[in-house]
Write a protein that holds these residues in place. Sequence first.
Motif, short mmCIF file in Angstrom:
data_model
loop_
_atom_site.label_atom_id
_atom_site.label_comp_id
_atom_site.label_asym_id
_atom_site.label_seq_id
_atom_site.Cartn_x
_atom_site.Cartn_y
_atom_site.Cartn_z
N LYS A 1 17.05 0.20 6.49
CA LYS A 1 16.61 -0.89 7.37
C LYS A 1 15.57 -1.72 6.62
O LYS A 1 14.99 -1.24 5.65
N PRO A 2 15.32 -2.96 7.10
CA PRO A 2 14.26 -3.75 6.46
C PRO A 2 12.95 -2.95 6.45
O PRO A 2 12.61 -2.29 7.43
N GLY A 3 12.27 -2.97 5.32
CA GLY A 3 11.03 -2.20 5.20
C GLY A 3 11.23 -0.88 4.47
O GLY A 3 10.27 -0.20 4.12
N GLU A 4 12.51 -0.50 4.24
CA GLU A 4 12.78 0.79 3.61
C GLU A 4 13.27 0.63 2.16
O GLU A 4 13.61 -0.46 1.73
N THR A 5 13.31 1.79 1.47
CA THR A 5 13.75 1.82 0.08
C THR A 5 14.98 2.72 -0.02
O THR A 5 15.06 3.75 0.66
N ARG B 1 0.83 -1.21 0.00
CA ARG B 1 0.00 0.00 0.00
C ARG B 1 0.86 1.25 0.00
O ARG B 1 0.37 2.36 0.13
N ARG B 2 2.17 1.08 -0.11
CA ARG B 2 3.08 2.21 -0.25
C ARG B 2 4.02 1.90 -1.41
O ARG B 2 4.26 0.73 -1.71
N PRO B 3 4.55 2.94 -2.07
CA PRO B 3 5.43 2.67 -3.21
C PRO B 3 6.66 1.87 -2.79
O PRO B 3 7.13 1.99 -1.66
N VAL B 4 7.14 1.06 -3.70
CA VAL B 4 8.38 0.32 -3.46
C VAL B 4 9.39 0.71 -4.54
O VAL B 4 9.03 1.35 -5.53
N GLY B 5 10.63 0.30 -4.35
CA GLY B 5 11.67 0.62 -5.33
C GLY B 5 11.51 -0.20 -6.61
O GLY B 5 10.59 -1.01 -6.73
N ARG B 6 12.44 0.02 -7.54
CA ARG B 6 12.36 -0.71 -8.81
C ARG B 6 12.50 -2.22 -8.60
O ARG B 6 11.98 -3.01 -9.36
N HIS B 7 13.26 -2.59 -7.56
CA HIS B 7 13.42 -4.01 -7.25
C HIS B 7 13.05 -4.25 -5.79
O HIS B 7 13.34 -3.42 -4.94
N VAL B 8 12.45 -5.41 -5.55
CA VAL B 8 12.11 -5.78 -4.17
C VAL B 8 12.96 -6.99 -3.78
O VAL B 8 12.93 -8.03 -4.44
N VAL B 9 13.75 -6.80 -2.74
CA VAL B 9 14.63 -7.86 -2.25
C VAL B 9 14.03 -8.39 -0.95
O VAL B 9 13.81 -7.63 -0.01
N MET B 10 13.73 -9.68 -0.93
CA MET B 10 13.15 -10.28 0.28
C MET B 10 14.08 -11.38 0.80
O MET B 10 14.26 -12.40 0.15
N LEU C 1 13.97 -3.29 0.63
CA LEU C 1 14.36 -4.50 1.36
C LEU C 1 13.22 -4.90 2.30
O LEU C 1 12.77 -4.09 3.10
N LEU C 2 12.75 -6.13 2.14
CA LEU C 2 11.67 -6.60 3.00
C LEU C 2 12.04 -7.94 3.62
O LEU C 2 12.65 -8.77 2.95
N PRO C 3 11.65 -8.13 4.88
CA PRO C 3 11.85 -9.47 5.44
C PRO C 3 10.77 -10.37 4.86
O PRO C 3 9.70 -9.90 4.47
N THR C 4 11.02 -11.66 4.79
CA THR C 4 9.97 -12.58 4.36
C THR C 4 10.05 -13.86 5.18
O THR C 4 11.13 -14.21 5.65
#
Lengths: 163, 432
Positions: A110-114, A75-84, A122-125
């Motif tokens: 930090k995790p959760g930021e762009t 529900r918020r913009p993410v970067g061009r690539h999402v790393v999980m 960067l997102l935790p999964t």
Amino acid sequence: MSTADAPLPAPVRAEILALAAQELRPRGASVAALRLVQARFGWVSTPHLHEVAALLGMSADDLDGIATYFNLLFRRPVGRHVVMLCDSVSCWIMGREPLCAHLCRTLGIKPGETTADNAITLLPTVCIGHCDHAPAMLVDSILHGDVDMATLDHLINRLRDTP
Amino acid sequence: MTHSAERPLTAMIDPAAGPPDCATYEHNGGWQATRQTIGQRPPAEVIDIVTRSRLRGRGGAGFGTGQKWSFVPKEPASGRRKYLIANADEMEPGTFKDRLLLEGNPLQLIEGMILAAYGVQAGHGIIFLRGEYHLACARLHHAIGEAREQGWLGENILGSGFSFDIHVHSSAGRYICGEETALLTALEGRRATPRSKPPFPQTGGLWGAPSVVNNVETLCNLPHIITNGPEWFAGLGLGEDGGTKIYGVSGRVMKPGAWELPIGTPLRQIIEEHAGGMRPGYRLRALLPGGASTAFLDATALDVAMDYGSVEKAGSRLGTGMAIILDDRTCPIGMIRNLEHFFAQESCGWCTPCRDGLPWVERLLDAIEDGTGQAEDMDQLGRHARMLGAPGRTFCAHAPGAMAPLASGLKLFAADFAAHIQHGRCPQQPGT
Ligand SMILES: Cc1cc2nc3c(=O)[nH]c(=O)nc-3n(C[C@H](O)[C@H](O)[C@H](O)COP(=O)(O)O)c2cc1C
Ligand code: SF4
Ligand code: FES
């Protein structure tokens, strides 16, 4: 490309209606419709959420309850690539903590930021089903296993250079 | 499929070649079961064959598959709407067996679904696929398209009057979606919270219609059971249960991976022979035999047969059959803290004990691992393990699952907990 605050393009609206028509009730298509919007725009903006809700005959709050429930809907913009980077048990045992710290240092987030250049979010999964090759990560839709510092650095450099 | 009969599920899986197409699948024995069944024998006979095969669900709970189907009302497919759903959510940490089957041989799952649907006379099939499985998604879409083109799916299959088609639902995360009633809620476009039972899904499931939810591995067994007969399948198991099982090992072993073996293979054989034993410099301390929501067993349990009854007797659960190894250089409290972080985060929040209890457990473990824990914290952890654990006072099995590694860990690693609290620090770090 149209932006997240412009109305949904007519073909996207048509595709959502087609998804809804395949279901017994239109709301059965809510996750598929939100994923469709996200595939096109990278995330689900509030104006888009309102449009999708109207197409599915749901209230926007009801649909937002679903959009915010699932961790793969943004529900918020993410970067061009999402790393999980997987944070579950086998990856933890195999050393995901130092890798995560290294990644955060390299990217300055930090995790959760762009990143400031908007290249990487960067997102935790949770476990991504690659535990025999832990530590594992998902970069956009590609699975990587047996990740170490060197492969991580290499991957990040490549992502920064690709649009 | 007589070919490689000892490992029917994975015989056609060749990661280098990719999944078989329809022609290769048929050449290797695929579609035989469908030909022998659809319009050839009464649906009740399929249920009877599967019951006699002693196949138990491979999704974790281990319910008898034929028995589960027997609760579905018997009307024909053309009558009331009925659903057959493949549970491909696979989010249990440490578990990666269904991905192997989905990517390696999607037609096998499709054929299994056709047979199951025929047995319960369901006209609608859904594969509930976790959102992160991109390759599996592409391969499933391709395989469904091919099967449809060649008349294995759609209207009037093989001119039998039986119609069935499959739709892929790509989910968007959340472990709880794998719980079968939460999965149904998710498919109805609502927040995925579990439902109270009864009604059971078999009579009142998706949109109120009779629905069967089966795990991917469960369904993949069906073509082989039909082709080779229930006695053959029952005979594959080493003990009470029928068939083979995909077992896996992760952690500090020489060759982490997954292998199809007779159900009831002893843990020792899986870990020492197939996973190659521990890496040099590491000793096996304990393990979770069947994924994150099963109880720890210690190294003395290595001779336990990996079937439902034997693992339960040893004090844990077969679960998904995917073992996670704790080595002697990794902190057991750190491991439990990681597990409880997962369960706390993935609680759907529907019922208070789970929503509030799991974060509390996580905070207590954080404190102990970080060296600020107090002796009283142990009582608090024990109370949670009792109150949230099996037999289950919560709305679904998520909280009891979360308590299985904690309750067993409190006993097995009592000295480690005490050392953390007494010395105010963790003596071990992961990843060393
Ligand atoms: C929290 C939770 C998560 C679950 N996740 C899965 C899953 O990802 N895949 C699965 O097949 N079963 C999962 N299950 C078990 C299902 O509820 C259900 O028992 C299973 O899909 C039935 O299929 P089977 O009879 O073929 O085993 C989960 C159960 C719980 C309580
Ligand atoms: S036990 Fe947990 S996951 Fe299950 S319904 Fe209650 S809050 Fe939700
Ligand atoms: S625990 Fe990380 S991929 Fe399974």
